[in-house]
Design an enzyme around this catalytic site. Structure first.
Site: not given
Ligand code: 13P
Length: 245
Positions: A9, A11, A94, A96, A162, A168, A207
Protein backbone atom coordinates in the site's frame (compact mmCIF):
# COMPACT_ATOMS: atom_id res chain seq x y z
CA UNK A 1 -4.36 -23.20 1.73
CA UNK A 2 -4.58 -20.19 -0.63
CA UNK A 3 -1.51 -18.37 -1.92
CA UNK A 4 0.17 -15.92 0.43
CA UNK A 5 -0.58 -12.33 -0.60
CA UNK A 6 2.12 -9.69 -0.25
CA UNK A 7 0.07 -6.53 -0.80
CA UNK A 8 1.84 -3.17 -0.96
CA UNK A 9 0.00 0.00 0.00
CA UNK A 10 1.88 3.02 -1.27
CA UNK A 11 -0.65 5.39 0.31
CA UNK A 12 -0.26 8.93 -1.11
CA UNK A 13 3.28 8.42 -2.33
CA UNK A 14 4.88 8.30 -5.79
CA UNK A 15 4.12 10.43 -8.83
CA UNK A 16 3.54 8.54 -12.08
CA UNK A 17 7.22 9.11 -13.02
CA UNK A 18 8.35 7.71 -9.67
CA UNK A 19 5.96 4.79 -10.08
CA UNK A 20 7.48 4.05 -13.46
CA UNK A 21 11.05 4.04 -12.10
CA UNK A 22 9.97 1.80 -9.20
CA UNK A 23 8.28 -0.67 -11.59
CA UNK A 24 11.28 -0.73 -13.90
CA UNK A 25 13.62 -1.36 -10.98
CA UNK A 26 11.32 -4.13 -9.73
CA UNK A 27 11.34 -5.72 -13.19
CA UNK A 28 15.12 -6.02 -13.03
CA UNK A 29 15.17 -7.57 -9.56
CA UNK A 30 11.94 -9.51 -8.97
CA UNK A 31 11.91 -13.29 -8.99
CA UNK A 32 8.52 -14.84 -8.21
CA UNK A 33 8.36 -17.00 -5.10
CA UNK A 34 6.23 -20.15 -5.29
CA UNK A 35 2.94 -19.68 -3.45
CA UNK A 36 3.39 -15.92 -3.02
CA UNK A 37 1.44 -13.31 -4.96
CA UNK A 38 2.75 -9.75 -5.10
CA UNK A 39 0.26 -6.91 -5.63
CA UNK A 40 0.75 -3.13 -5.60
CA UNK A 41 -2.02 -0.82 -4.32
CA UNK A 42 -1.12 2.51 -5.84
CA UNK A 43 -2.65 5.97 -6.19
CA UNK A 44 -5.19 5.80 -9.04
CA UNK A 45 -3.12 8.17 -11.17
CA UNK A 46 -0.20 5.70 -11.12
CA UNK A 47 -2.16 2.69 -12.33
CA UNK A 48 -1.77 3.18 -16.09
CA UNK A 49 1.99 3.46 -15.62
CA UNK A 50 1.99 0.26 -13.59
CA UNK A 51 -0.04 -1.61 -16.23
CA UNK A 52 2.68 -0.86 -18.74
CA UNK A 53 5.73 -1.46 -16.57
CA UNK A 54 5.15 -4.08 -13.86
CA UNK A 55 6.87 -7.45 -14.20
CA UNK A 56 4.65 -10.30 -15.42
CA UNK A 57 2.73 -11.94 -12.62
CA UNK A 58 2.63 -8.88 -10.34
CA UNK A 59 -0.91 -7.58 -9.91
CA UNK A 60 -2.11 -4.16 -8.90
CA UNK A 61 -5.05 -2.34 -7.44
CA UNK A 62 -6.31 0.92 -5.96
CA UNK A 63 -6.54 2.22 -2.41
CA UNK A 64 -10.20 3.23 -2.45
CA UNK A 65 -13.26 3.13 -4.71
CA UNK A 66 -16.61 4.86 -4.88
CA UNK A 67 -19.58 3.14 -3.29
CA UNK A 68 -21.61 4.22 -6.36
CA UNK A 69 -21.67 2.64 -9.81
CA UNK A 70 -21.40 5.86 -11.86
CA UNK A 71 -22.80 9.37 -12.12
CA UNK A 72 -22.59 12.77 -10.46
CA UNK A 73 -19.95 12.06 -7.80
CA UNK A 74 -17.23 14.60 -8.50
CA UNK A 75 -13.75 13.40 -7.70
CA UNK A 76 -14.70 9.76 -7.22
CA UNK A 77 -13.34 6.75 -9.09
CA UNK A 78 -15.63 3.83 -9.88
CA UNK A 79 -14.96 0.12 -9.64
CA UNK A 80 -15.75 -0.26 -13.35
CA UNK A 81 -12.96 2.24 -14.16
CA UNK A 82 -10.53 0.23 -12.06
CA UNK A 83 -11.69 -3.03 -13.62
CA UNK A 84 -11.31 -1.56 -17.10
CA UNK A 85 -7.66 -0.73 -16.49
CA UNK A 86 -6.96 -4.26 -15.26
CA UNK A 87 -6.90 -3.76 -11.49
CA UNK A 88 -7.32 -6.99 -9.54
CA UNK A 89 -7.81 -5.53 -6.05
CA UNK A 90 -8.99 -2.48 -4.20
CA UNK A 91 -8.35 -1.62 -0.56
CA UNK A 92 -11.52 -0.56 1.24
CA UNK A 93 -12.00 0.73 4.77
CA UNK A 94 -8.36 1.51 5.51
CA UNK A 95 -8.12 3.10 8.96
CA UNK A 96 -6.84 6.32 7.39
CA UNK A 97 -10.06 6.55 5.35
CA UNK A 98 -12.20 5.61 8.34
CA UNK A 99 -10.45 8.30 10.43
CA UNK A 100 -9.88 11.16 8.00
CA UNK A 101 -12.93 10.64 5.77
CA UNK A 102 -15.28 9.28 8.41
CA UNK A 103 -16.11 6.13 6.45
CA UNK A 104 -18.56 3.85 8.20
CA UNK A 105 -18.77 0.06 8.13
CA UNK A 106 -21.90 0.36 5.96
CA UNK A 107 -20.04 2.49 3.38
CA UNK A 108 -17.09 0.11 3.43
CA UNK A 109 -19.48 -2.78 2.73
CA UNK A 110 -21.02 -0.87 -0.21
CA UNK A 111 -17.56 -0.20 -1.63
CA UNK A 112 -16.67 -3.88 -1.32
CA UNK A 113 -19.94 -4.81 -3.06
CA UNK A 114 -19.18 -2.39 -5.90
CA UNK A 115 -15.71 -3.87 -6.25
CA UNK A 116 -17.07 -7.41 -6.47
CA UNK A 117 -19.80 -6.43 -8.93
CA UNK A 118 -17.02 -5.23 -11.22
CA UNK A 119 -14.73 -8.23 -10.90
CA UNK A 120 -12.32 -6.77 -8.34
CA UNK A 121 -11.37 -8.41 -5.07
CA UNK A 122 -11.82 -5.98 -2.16
CA UNK A 123 -9.20 -5.97 0.59
CA UNK A 124 -11.37 -5.06 3.58
CA UNK A 125 -9.37 -3.45 6.40
CA UNK A 126 -10.25 -3.65 10.06
CA UNK A 127 -8.42 -3.13 13.35
CA UNK A 128 -8.57 -1.54 16.75
CA UNK A 129 -6.98 1.56 18.26
CA UNK A 130 -4.67 1.42 21.25
CA UNK A 131 -7.29 2.23 23.89
CA UNK A 132 -9.44 -0.68 22.73
CA UNK A 133 -6.49 -3.09 22.90
CA UNK A 134 -5.51 -1.82 26.34
CA UNK A 135 -9.01 -2.65 27.57
CA UNK A 136 -8.62 -6.15 26.13
CA UNK A 137 -11.57 -5.59 23.79
CA UNK A 138 -9.64 -5.84 20.52
CA UNK A 139 -11.10 -9.13 19.28
CA UNK A 140 -14.74 -8.22 19.93
CA UNK A 141 -14.21 -4.73 18.46
CA UNK A 142 -12.48 -5.94 15.31
CA UNK A 143 -14.99 -8.72 14.67
CA UNK A 144 -17.92 -6.30 15.03
CA UNK A 145 -16.23 -3.93 12.60
CA UNK A 146 -15.63 -6.78 10.17
CA UNK A 147 -19.18 -8.05 10.40
CA UNK A 148 -20.51 -4.59 9.49
CA UNK A 149 -17.96 -4.15 6.71
CA UNK A 150 -18.82 -7.51 5.11
CA UNK A 151 -22.58 -7.06 5.14
CA UNK A 152 -23.86 -8.18 1.72
CA UNK A 153 -20.30 -8.89 0.53
CA UNK A 154 -19.50 -12.19 -1.21
CA UNK A 155 -16.71 -14.63 -0.39
CA UNK A 156 -14.32 -13.31 -3.08
CA UNK A 157 -12.68 -11.04 -0.54
CA UNK A 158 -9.41 -10.51 1.34
CA UNK A 159 -9.43 -9.28 4.95
CA UNK A 160 -6.58 -7.17 6.33
CA UNK A 161 -6.19 -6.90 10.09
CA UNK A 162 -4.32 -3.67 10.76
CA UNK A 163 -4.19 -2.62 14.41
CA UNK A 164 -4.16 1.17 14.15
CA UNK A 165 -1.49 1.50 16.86
CA UNK A 166 0.93 -0.52 14.72
CA UNK A 167 0.54 1.49 11.50
CA UNK A 168 3.57 3.59 10.64
CA UNK A 169 4.71 3.56 14.26
CA UNK A 170 7.40 0.90 14.12
CA UNK A 171 5.37 -0.99 16.76
CA UNK A 172 4.48 -4.36 15.30
CA UNK A 173 1.93 -6.66 16.83
CA UNK A 174 3.62 -9.88 17.83
CA UNK A 175 3.16 -12.87 15.57
CA UNK A 176 0.98 -14.33 18.32
CA UNK A 177 -1.21 -11.18 18.38
CA UNK A 178 -1.63 -11.46 14.62
CA UNK A 179 -2.43 -15.15 14.89
CA UNK A 180 -4.98 -14.61 17.67
CA UNK A 181 -6.89 -12.15 15.49
CA UNK A 182 -6.38 -14.15 12.30
CA UNK A 183 -7.95 -17.21 13.95
CA UNK A 184 -10.89 -15.19 15.29
CA UNK A 185 -11.44 -13.64 11.85
CA UNK A 186 -11.31 -17.03 10.14
CA UNK A 187 -13.99 -18.29 12.58
CA UNK A 188 -16.24 -15.36 11.69
CA UNK A 189 -15.62 -15.95 7.96
CA UNK A 190 -16.53 -19.62 8.36
CA UNK A 191 -19.83 -18.60 9.98
CA UNK A 192 -20.59 -16.18 7.15
CA UNK A 193 -19.26 -18.10 4.14
CA UNK A 194 -19.16 -21.77 5.16
CA UNK A 195 -16.73 -23.89 3.10
CA UNK A 196 -15.76 -20.93 0.92
CA UNK A 197 -14.03 -19.32 3.92
CA UNK A 198 -11.08 -21.71 3.56
CA UNK A 199 -9.93 -19.76 0.49
CA UNK A 200 -10.20 -16.30 2.07
CA UNK A 201 -6.87 -14.75 2.91
CA UNK A 202 -6.46 -12.82 6.15
CA UNK A 203 -3.52 -10.42 6.04
CA UNK A 204 -1.71 -8.62 8.84
CA UNK A 205 -0.65 -4.99 8.42
CA UNK A 206 1.31 -2.61 10.66
CA UNK A 207 5.07 -1.99 10.50
CA UNK A 208 5.79 -5.12 8.46
CA UNK A 209 9.37 -5.19 7.16
CA UNK A 210 11.82 -7.66 5.60
CA UNK A 211 13.05 -8.75 9.02
CA UNK A 212 9.67 -9.55 10.61
CA UNK A 213 7.47 -10.71 7.72
CA UNK A 214 8.47 -14.38 7.77
CA UNK A 215 7.67 -14.81 11.45
CA UNK A 216 4.27 -13.12 11.15
CA UNK A 217 3.25 -14.81 7.90
CA UNK A 218 4.48 -18.14 9.23
CA UNK A 219 1.38 -18.33 11.43
CA UNK A 220 -1.46 -20.56 10.18
CA UNK A 221 -4.13 -17.85 10.23
CA UNK A 222 -1.99 -15.11 8.69
CA UNK A 223 -2.03 -15.50 4.92
CA UNK A 224 0.03 -12.51 3.94
CA UNK A 225 0.73 -8.87 4.73
CA UNK A 226 -0.45 -5.38 3.79
CA UNK A 227 2.63 -3.19 3.86
CA UNK A 228 2.89 0.60 3.91
CA UNK A 229 6.30 2.19 4.61
CA UNK A 230 8.39 -0.80 3.53
CA UNK A 231 6.62 -0.94 0.16
CA UNK A 232 8.21 2.23 -1.15
CA UNK A 233 11.73 0.94 -1.77
CA UNK A 234 12.20 -1.93 -4.20
CA UNK A 235 15.02 -3.36 -2.06
CA UNK A 236 12.61 -3.79 0.87
CA UNK A 237 9.96 -5.35 -1.37
CA UNK A 238 12.46 -7.85 -2.73
CA UNK A 239 13.61 -8.50 0.85
CA UNK A 240 10.04 -9.23 1.99
CA UNK A 241 9.22 -11.37 -1.05
CA UNK A 242 12.40 -13.41 -0.64
CA UNK A 243 11.80 -13.78 3.11
CA UNK A 244 8.58 -15.66 2.26
CA UNK A 245 10.46 -18.41 0.38
P1 13P B 1 3.02 0.59 7.71
O1 13P B 1 3.53 -0.68 7.06
O2 13P B 1 3.74 1.81 7.23
O3 13P B 1 2.92 0.46 9.19
O4 13P B 1 1.51 0.78 7.16
C1 13P B 1 0.62 -0.26 7.29
C2 13P B 1 -0.58 0.06 6.49
O5 13P B 1 -1.35 0.94 6.85
C3 13P B 1 -0.80 -0.68 5.24
O6 13P B 1 -2.07 -0.46 4.74
Amino acid sequence: MPNTLLALNWKMNKTPSEARSWAEELKGKYAPVDGVELAVMAPALDLSTLVANLPAGVSFGAQDVSEHEAGAYTGEISASMLGDIGAAYVVVGHSERRDYHHETDAQVAKKAQQAQANGLVPIVCVGEKLDVREKGEHVAYTLAQLKGSLSGVGAAVVVAYEPVWAIGTGKTATADDAEEMGAAIHDLLAEQYGDKAADIRVLYGGSVKPDNIALICGKPHVNGALVGGASLKVADVIGMNDALK
